[in-house]
Design a protein around this motif. Structure first.
Motif, PDB file in Angstrom:
ATOM      1  N   ARG B  84       8.911  54.764  40.656  1.00 45.11           N
ATOM      2  CA  ARG B  84      10.000  54.739  39.670  1.00 45.11           C
ATOM      3  C   ARG B  84       9.972  53.393  38.945  1.00 45.11           C
ATOM      4  O   ARG B  84       9.708  52.358  39.549  1.00 45.11           O
ATOM      5  N   ARG B  85      10.331  53.446  37.672  1.00 46.15           N
ATOM      6  CA  ARG B  85      10.412  52.215  36.892  1.00 46.15           C
ATOM      7  C   ARG B  85      11.522  52.379  35.859  1.00 46.15           C
ATOM      8  O   ARG B  85      11.536  53.387  35.132  1.00 46.15           O
ATOM      9  N   PRO B  86      12.450  51.425  35.804  1.00 50.71           N
ATOM     10  CA  PRO B  86      13.533  51.551  34.818  1.00 50.71           C
ATOM     11  C   PRO B  86      12.963  51.473  33.415  1.00 50.71           C
ATOM     12  O   PRO B  86      12.068  50.661  33.150  1.00 50.71           O
ATOM     13  N   SER B  87      13.462  52.304  32.527  1.00 55.27           N
ATOM     14  CA  SER B  87      12.988  52.279  31.151  1.00 55.27           C
ATOM     15  C   SER B  87      13.405  50.984  30.476  1.00 55.27           C
ATOM     16  O   SER B  87      14.523  50.503  30.675  1.00 55.27           O
ATOM     17  N   ARG B  91      18.521  51.429  30.237  1.00 55.38           N
ATOM     18  CA  ARG B  91      18.425  51.083  31.657  1.00 55.38           C
ATOM     19  C   ARG B  91      18.970  52.161  32.579  1.00 55.38           C
ATOM     20  O   ARG B  91      18.845  52.064  33.801  1.00 55.38           O
ATOM     21  N   LYS B  94      15.074  56.280  34.388  1.00 55.93           N
ATOM     22  CA  LYS B  94      13.972  55.849  35.234  1.00 55.93           C
ATOM     23  C   LYS B  94      12.732  56.645  34.879  1.00 55.93           C
ATOM     24  O   LYS B  94      12.763  57.875  34.868  1.00 55.93           O
TER      25      LYS B  94
END
Lengths: 145, 145
Positions: B84-87, B91, B94
């Motif tokens: 997962r990575r926050p956009s 925010r 993900k």
DNA sequence: TATTGTTATACTCTATAACTATA
DNA sequence: TATAGTTATAGAGTATAACAATA
């Protein structure tokens, strides 16, 4: 090489098309507003009226473990849609048949799968006939049971 | 009338063919000996390498509730297959991307889906091209997104 | 001994509802 | 207020293993 590419591309399109049409599949979303889960739809679809189906055969067709079928049929039986009946020939075997309510629900399900926005209705008569011939050729190569 | 019958018969055959070929489907049995559930296969199939996928969009594509995706991704993340990575832009969002291990497993899955007993390999070159054209016609009518 | 179906167990999938954090 | 994702919960699907009844 062109042949394999055509085949791969065709298969990818087929998968995509199928997924887009899942409400027209027996285990698709078509039964959700009939109160049926995908697996339940599939079972209902597979038990043809007037053709008792042994539980073992159902498990094989669904390609799942036999223990699943017990619970699956339990729930359908609790809703009065199917009935278990010991086979006259082999008392270990239990045959499944649809109750009248089950037959009615199955008919609704099939009706929903067939229409109204039929997946193939956008093809011309000639194209539908072509597709049918291609599929018959595919199935002739496979159905050896 | 002949037209509708051809269409119905073709659709029935298509359903039958698809079910018989489910090990070549993203959510079929193709990933079971890779230790993947059908849903996990589907997710892995949908996250293209180098193309981060917001969780919400994954839920839409799977046409399931967003809460499912949480657990689904939890399990894949616990196995080190996705991250997962926050956009950067929003925010709340993900984005999902495959880890190197995830990309390798996805490649195995795609390889398995494509062959070796490819579902359409029994058709001649000409038949495969015909089928491809029919399917392209079907999809052109639908893909409006 | 082998087979049919069941039970017990554990894990996964799925939807609903209530929640947090962002917008 | 609305949206993205999470949590809690409950029910359904699935596989494995052990079991009873029957063959």
């Amino acid at each position: 090489m062109g042949r394999d590419q055509d085949a791969c591309r065709a298969w990818q399109l087929l998968v995509k098309f199928f997924f887009a049409q899942r409400e027209h599949l027996p285990s698709g979303g078509g039964g959700s507003d009939l109160g049926l889960s995908p697996a339940q739809c599939h079972v209902l679809h597979l038990i043809e009226p007037g053709r008792p189906l042994p539980m073992r055969r159902l498990a094989q067709t669904l390609s799942c473990d036999a223990s699943n079928v017990t619970g699956l049929v339990d729930r359908l039986e609790a809703r009065g849609l199917v009935a278990r009946r010991p086979s006259p020939e082999d008392r270990r075997v239990k045959e499944l048949k649809l109750t009248p309510a089950g037959e009615r629900l199955r008919a609704s399900l099939l009706r929903r799968m067939a229409g109204p926005a039929h997946p193939l209705s956008r093809l011309s008569s000639r194209q539908q006939r072509e597709l049918l011939q291609l599929l018959q050729h595919l199935m002739d190569e496979r159905d050896r049971d």
